[in-house]
Design a protein around this motif. Structure first.
Motif, PDB file in Angstrom:
ATOM      1  N   GLU A 271      18.614  57.943  69.420  1.00 26.29           N
ATOM      2  CA  GLU A 271      19.640  58.986  69.332  1.00 26.29           C
ATOM      3  C   GLU A 271      18.997  60.363  69.548  1.00 26.29           C
ATOM      4  O   GLU A 271      19.535  61.215  70.255  1.00 26.29           O
ATOM      5  CB  GLU A 271      20.319  58.907  67.960  1.00 26.29           C
ATOM      6  N   TYR A 272      17.843  60.582  68.939  1.00 29.80           N
ATOM      7  CA  TYR A 272      17.132  61.852  69.071  1.00 29.80           C
ATOM      8  C   TYR A 272      16.739  62.119  70.526  1.00 29.80           C
ATOM      9  O   TYR A 272      16.770  63.254  70.987  1.00 29.80           O
ATOM     10  CB  TYR A 272      15.879  61.846  68.188  1.00 29.80           C
ATOM     11  N   PHE A 273      16.387  61.073  71.261  1.00 32.96           N
ATOM     12  CA  PHE A 273      15.915  61.223  72.633  1.00 32.96           C
ATOM     13  C   PHE A 273      17.043  61.330  73.665  1.00 32.96           C
ATOM     14  O   PHE A 273      16.780  61.342  74.863  1.00 32.96           O
ATOM     15  CB  PHE A 273      14.952  60.094  73.007  1.00 32.96           C
ATOM     16  N   LYS A 274      18.285  61.460  73.212  1.00 32.71           N
ATOM     17  CA  LYS A 274      19.378  61.727  74.149  1.00 32.71           C
ATOM     18  C   LYS A 274      19.123  63.073  74.821  1.00 32.71           C
ATOM     19  O   LYS A 274      18.666  64.028  74.176  1.00 32.71           O
ATOM     20  CB  LYS A 274      20.719  61.767  73.424  1.00 32.71           C
ATOM     21  N   PHE A 275      19.452  63.139  76.087  1.00 33.38           N
ATOM     22  CA  PHE A 275      19.212  64.354  76.866  1.00 33.38           C
ATOM     23  C   PHE A 275      19.707  65.614  76.166  1.00 33.38           C
ATOM     24  O   PHE A 275      18.978  66.600  76.045  1.00 33.38           O
ATOM     25  CB  PHE A 275      19.855  64.227  78.256  1.00 33.38           C
ATOM     26  N   GLU A 276      20.937  65.598  75.702  1.00 36.93           N
ATOM     27  CA  GLU A 276      21.530  66.791  75.095  1.00 36.93           C
ATOM     28  C   GLU A 276      20.740  67.270  73.881  1.00 36.93           C
ATOM     29  O   GLU A 276      20.569  68.478  73.679  1.00 36.93           O
ATOM     30  CB  GLU A 276      22.989  66.515  74.696  1.00 36.93           C
ATOM     31  N   ASN A 277      20.244  66.359  73.088  1.00 36.33           N
ATOM     32  CA  ASN A 277      19.444  66.733  71.926  1.00 36.33           C
ATOM     33  C   ASN A 277      18.059  67.230  72.336  1.00 36.33           C
ATOM     34  O   ASN A 277      17.547  68.198  71.780  1.00 36.33           O
ATOM     35  CB  ASN A 277      19.310  65.552  70.970  1.00 36.33           C
ATOM     36  N   MET A 278      17.481  66.563  73.304  1.00 34.09           N
ATOM     37  CA  MET A 278      16.134  66.950  73.747  1.00 34.09           C
ATOM     38  C   MET A 278      16.129  68.347  74.367  1.00 34.09           C
ATOM     39  O   MET A 278      15.220  69.133  74.124  1.00 34.09           O
ATOM     40  CB  MET A 278      15.594  65.918  74.733  1.00 34.09           C
ATOM     41  N   VAL A 279      17.151  68.668  75.133  1.00 31.78           N
ATOM     42  CA  VAL A 279      17.266  70.003  75.728  1.00 31.78           C
ATOM     43  C   VAL A 279      17.311  71.062  74.632  1.00 31.78           C
ATOM     44  O   VAL A 279      16.694  72.118  74.750  1.00 31.78           O
ATOM     45  CB  VAL A 279      18.524  70.093  76.632  1.00 31.78           C
ATOM     46  N   LYS A 280      18.017  70.748  73.582  1.00 27.68           N
ATOM     47  CA  LYS A 280      18.186  71.699  72.481  1.00 27.68           C
ATOM     48  C   LYS A 280      16.923  71.806  71.615  1.00 27.68           C
ATOM     49  O   LYS A 280      16.530  72.897  71.213  1.00 27.68           O
ATOM     50  CB  LYS A 280      19.371  71.238  71.622  1.00 27.68           C
ATOM     51  N   ASN A 281      16.260  70.669  71.340  1.00 25.38           N
ATOM     52  CA  ASN A 281      15.188  70.651  70.341  1.00 25.38           C
ATOM     53  C   ASN A 281      13.765  70.471  70.868  1.00 25.38           C
ATOM     54  O   ASN A 281      12.819  70.674  70.113  1.00 25.38           O
ATOM     55  CB  ASN A 281      15.463  69.534  69.329  1.00 25.38           C
ATOM     56  N   GLU A 282      13.617  70.065  72.103  1.00 25.35           N
ATOM     57  CA  GLU A 282      12.273  69.774  72.631  1.00 25.35           C
ATOM     58  C   GLU A 282      12.079  70.369  74.024  1.00 25.35           C
ATOM     59  O   GLU A 282      11.766  69.677  74.982  1.00 25.35           O
ATOM     60  CB  GLU A 282      12.041  68.255  72.673  1.00 25.35           C
ATOM     61  N   GLN A 283      12.269  71.671  74.144  1.00 24.74           N
ATOM     62  CA  GLN A 283      12.225  72.359  75.436  1.00 24.74           C
ATOM     63  C   GLN A 283      10.965  72.082  76.261  1.00 24.74           C
ATOM     64  O   GLN A 283      11.015  72.084  77.478  1.00 24.74           O
ATOM     65  CB  GLN A 283      12.356  73.873  75.227  1.00 24.74           C
ATOM     66  N   ASP A 284       9.842  71.837  75.607  1.00 23.17           N
ATOM     67  CA  ASP A 284       8.585  71.637  76.326  1.00 23.17           C
ATOM     68  C   ASP A 284       8.366  70.205  76.801  1.00 23.17           C
ATOM     69  O   ASP A 284       7.400  69.924  77.496  1.00 23.17           O
ATOM     70  CB  ASP A 284       7.392  72.063  75.462  1.00 23.17           C
ATOM     71  N   PHE A 285       9.244  69.291  76.448  1.00 26.72           N
ATOM     72  CA  PHE A 285       9.063  67.883  76.823  1.00 26.72           C
ATOM     73  C   PHE A 285       9.224  67.670  78.326  1.00 26.72           C
ATOM     74  O   PHE A 285       8.538  66.853  78.913  1.00 26.72           O
ATOM     75  CB  PHE A 285      10.063  67.019  76.052  1.00 26.72           C
ATOM     76  N   CYS A 286      10.116  68.420  78.945  1.00 19.46           N
ATOM     77  CA  CYS A 286      10.404  68.237  80.371  1.00 19.46           C
ATOM     78  C   CYS A 286      10.653  69.592  81.018  1.00 19.46           C
ATOM     79  O   CYS A 286      11.356  70.434  80.445  1.00 19.46           O
ATOM     80  CB  CYS A 286      11.640  67.340  80.526  1.00 19.46           C
ATOM     81  N   LEU A 287      10.116  69.786  82.205  1.00 21.36           N
ATOM     82  CA  LEU A 287      10.320  71.049  82.926  1.00 21.36           C
ATOM     83  C   LEU A 287      11.794  71.307  83.228  1.00 21.36           C
ATOM     84  O   LEU A 287      12.238  72.449  83.283  1.00 21.36           O
ATOM     85  CB  LEU A 287       9.534  71.044  84.240  1.00 21.36           C
TER      86      LEU A 287
END
Length: 139
Positions: free
Chosen positions: A31-47
């Protein structure tokens, strides 16, 4: 940046996120690794996150297996084909995958394949230590 450099950097980013989620269940982690959450909480994970852009335009994009366990690469080259060096390929020859050629190089193009981004696939292959899933990617 080489495939290997990206892969190792990504493994560290993945590990750091999982440290924050140590007490979570596999379902919570997915659930945490859903795109929408990752964009919000893990900006450095993906360019692409900085642009709020998906790598694959699908609903329910999950970023847990950002790199696909079927992607094979070798920065020194795998073999020669038609006077060009093959650097990467899909080990299952996905129907949605293709290749792209640049000068004397051949690379796998995974942009139309969504296998590793589907929740059921990730659930089936889940491991808290991402590199266990990815153990065969480099040849």
């Amino acid at each position: 940046m080489t495939y290997k450099e990206w892969f190792l950097q990504h493994a560290k980013k993945h590990q750091n996120i999982l440290k924050k989620l140590e007490d979570k269940t596999p379902s919570d982690i997915l659930e945490y690794f859903k795109f929408e959450n990752m964009v919000k909480n893990e900006q450095d994970f993906c360019l692409l996150y900085k642009e709020n852009k998906k790598c694959h335009n699908i609903d329910d994009l999950n970023c847990y297996l950002c790199a696909c366990p079927y992607f094979r690469f070798n920065d020194l080259g795998i073999k020669e084909e038609n006077n060009k060096t093959l650097y990467s390929f899909c080990s299952i020859n996905s129907k949605k995958g293709s290749i792209f050629e640049v000068e004397n190089n051949i690379h796998q193009d995974c942009s139309n394949c969504v296998i590793p981004h589907k929740r059921n696939f990730i659930k089936k292959n889940f491991d808290r230590y991402w590199l266990n899933i990815m153990k065969n990617v480099e040849i």
